[in-house]
Design a protein around this motif. Structure first.
Motif, PDB file in Angstrom:
ATOM      1  N   VAL A 107     -58.683  35.453 -35.151  1.00 20.35           N
ATOM      2  CA  VAL A 107     -57.320  35.527 -35.906  1.00 20.35           C
ATOM      3  C   VAL A 107     -56.610  36.614 -35.028  1.00 20.35           C
ATOM      4  CG1 VAL A 107     -56.905  36.599 -37.761  1.00 20.35           C
ATOM      5  CG2 VAL A 107     -58.839  35.156 -37.998  1.00 20.35           C
ATOM      6  N   CYS A 108     -55.809  36.631 -35.053  1.00 18.34           N
ATOM      7  CA  CYS A 108     -54.829  37.182 -34.098  1.00 18.34           C
ATOM      8  C   CYS A 108     -54.718  38.958 -34.955  1.00 18.34           C
ATOM      9  CB  CYS A 108     -53.221  37.069 -34.043  1.00 18.34           C
ATOM     10  SG  CYS A 108     -51.969  37.357 -33.151  1.00 18.34           S
ATOM     11  N   SER A 109     -55.265  39.716 -34.255  1.00 14.11           N
ATOM     12  CA  SER A 109     -54.662  40.874 -34.617  1.00 14.11           C
ATOM     13  C   SER A 109     -52.717  41.764 -35.049  1.00 14.11           C
ATOM     14  CB  SER A 109     -55.534  42.393 -34.355  1.00 14.11           C
ATOM     15  OG  SER A 109     -54.543  41.869 -32.803  1.00 14.11           O
ATOM     16  N   GLY A 110     -52.547  40.711 -34.215  1.00 10.39           N
ATOM     17  CA  GLY A 110     -50.754  41.724 -34.717  1.00 10.39           C
ATOM     18  C   GLY A 110     -50.054  40.653 -35.382  1.00 10.39           C
ATOM     19  N   CYS A 111     -50.382  39.371 -35.772  1.00  9.71           N
ATOM     20  CA  CYS A 111     -49.432  38.631 -36.409  1.00  9.71           C
ATOM     21  C   CYS A 111     -50.674  37.811 -37.537  1.00  9.71           C
ATOM     22  CB  CYS A 111     -48.711  37.242 -35.895  1.00  9.71           C
ATOM     23  SG  CYS A 111     -50.159  36.090 -35.108  1.00  9.71           S
ATOM     24  N   ALA A 112     -51.789  37.896 -37.410  1.00  8.97           N
ATOM     25  CA  ALA A 112     -52.712  37.445 -38.792  1.00  8.97           C
ATOM     26  C   ALA A 112     -52.802  35.888 -38.623  1.00  8.97           C
ATOM     27  CB  ALA A 112     -52.140  37.570 -40.185  1.00  8.97           C
ATOM     28  N   ILE A 121     -54.396  35.468 -24.975  1.00  9.44           N
ATOM     29  CA  ILE A 121     -52.886  35.865 -25.666  1.00  9.44           C
ATOM     30  C   ILE A 121     -51.992  34.845 -26.778  1.00  9.44           C
ATOM     31  CG2 ILE A 121     -50.527  36.428 -25.106  1.00  9.44           C
ATOM     32  CD1 ILE A 121     -51.636  36.848 -22.371  1.00  9.44           C
ATOM     33  N   CYS A 122     -52.169  36.215 -27.853  1.00 10.85           N
ATOM     34  CA  CYS A 122     -51.906  35.400 -28.892  1.00 10.85           C
ATOM     35  C   CYS A 122     -50.304  33.670 -28.445  1.00 10.85           C
ATOM     36  CB  CYS A 122     -51.435  35.645 -30.325  1.00 10.85           C
ATOM     37  SG  CYS A 122     -50.676  35.270 -31.954  1.00 10.85           S
ATOM     38  N   PRO A 123     -50.307  32.885 -28.758  1.00 12.93           N
ATOM     39  CA  PRO A 123     -49.308  31.733 -28.866  1.00 12.93           C
ATOM     40  C   PRO A 123     -48.071  31.666 -30.096  1.00 12.93           C
ATOM     41  CG  PRO A 123     -51.417  30.485 -29.330  1.00 12.93           C
ATOM     42  CD  PRO A 123     -51.762  31.909 -29.162  1.00 12.93           C
ATOM     43  N   ASN A 124     -48.800  33.178 -30.098  1.00  9.33           N
ATOM     44  CA  ASN A 124     -47.428  33.052 -31.685  1.00  9.33           C
ATOM     45  C   ASN A 124     -46.869  34.177 -31.477  1.00  9.33           C
ATOM     46  OD1 ASN A 124     -47.177  31.564 -33.790  1.00  9.33           O
ATOM     47  ND2 ASN A 124     -47.919  33.043 -35.311  1.00  9.33           N
ATOM     48  N   CYS A 125     -46.967  35.238 -31.546  1.00  8.30           N
ATOM     49  CA  CYS A 125     -46.777  36.407 -31.005  1.00  8.30           C
ATOM     50  C   CYS A 125     -46.894  37.355 -29.475  1.00  8.30           C
ATOM     51  CB  CYS A 125     -47.013  37.298 -32.109  1.00  8.30           C
ATOM     52  SG  CYS A 125     -48.336  38.011 -32.305  1.00  8.30           S
ATOM     53  N   GLY A 126     -47.932  36.924 -29.410  1.00 10.87           N
ATOM     54  CA  GLY A 126     -48.222  37.183 -27.988  1.00 10.87           C
ATOM     55  C   GLY A 126     -48.641  38.354 -27.825  1.00 10.87           C
ATOM     56  N   GLU A 127     -49.502  38.977 -28.531  1.00 15.65           N
ATOM     57  CA  GLU A 127     -50.495  40.469 -28.481  1.00 15.65           C
ATOM     58  C   GLU A 127     -51.195  39.957 -28.002  1.00 15.65           C
ATOM     59  OE1 GLU A 127     -50.046  43.024 -31.064  1.00 15.65           O
ATOM     60  OE2 GLU A 127     -52.244  43.128 -30.984  1.00 15.65           O
ATOM     61  N   ARG A 128     -51.932  40.498 -27.181  1.00 15.36           N
ATOM     62  CA  ARG A 128     -53.480  40.650 -26.288  1.00 15.36           C
ATOM     63  C   ARG A 128     -54.259  39.725 -27.810  1.00 15.36           C
ATOM     64  NH1 ARG A 128     -53.931  40.150 -21.690  1.00 15.36           N
ATOM     65  NH2 ARG A 128     -56.863  40.121 -21.710  1.00 15.36           N
TER      66      ARG A 128
HETATM   67 ZN   LIG Z   1     -50.332  37.024 -33.220  1.00 15.40          ZN
END
Ligand SMILES: [Zn+2]
Ligand SMILES: [Zn+2]
Length: 132
Positions: A107-112, A121-128
């Motif tokens: 689970v992305c820590s940036g956008c959950a 890299i999150c395809p959704n928000c670009g978070e590493r």
């Molecule tokens: Zn994300």
């Protein structure tokens, strides 16, 4: 405002006991009854969301699924499935940890948003995405 736990009669704060039942009155909290829910993560695959919910509930963490696919205006086909997983606020931290412990779930820590386990890299928000 206070109420009697026995007969549910309400009284002003100046009262301490119910004259009918002779029990102590309890303070009524205003609009505080709704459980505090937070979004645990967004899952792009409904069957996976059901698996995640089943997994969390087997760990004693109740959660709710909310299908948000239909709210998306002119829904792009690739984005057909979007399910939000809600948990109680006090359970969210443990739930995230449990999901991270499951190898197949990241689970992305940036956008959950739930992302592919191979993603760096999150395809959704670009978070590493950090390796856990
Ligand atoms: Zn994300
Ligand atoms: Zn009473």
């Amino acid at each position: 405002m206070k109420s009697c736990p026995k007969c549910n009669e309400t009284f002003p704060d100046t009262h301490f006991r119910c004259p009918e039942c002779n029990v102590e009155l309890v303070q009524l909290t205003v609009q505080n009854e709704a459980p505090d829910l937070v979004i645990l993560c967004t899952v792009l695959n409904e069957s996976k969301a059901h698996i995640m919910r089943g997994f969390l509930e087997s760990e004693g963490i109740p959660c709710q699924l909310e299908n948000i696919s239909f709210h998306a205006e002119p829904a792009p086909v690739a984005d057909l499935m979007k399910v939000r997983l809600w948990t109680l606020k006090e359970d969210a931290e443990q739930a995230r940890r449990l999901l991270q412990e499951r190898e197949s779930i990241q689970v992305c820590s940036g956008c959950a948003t739930e992302v592919d386990e191979q993603d760096e890299i999150c395809p959704n928000c670009g978070e590493r995405l950090d390796e856990c």
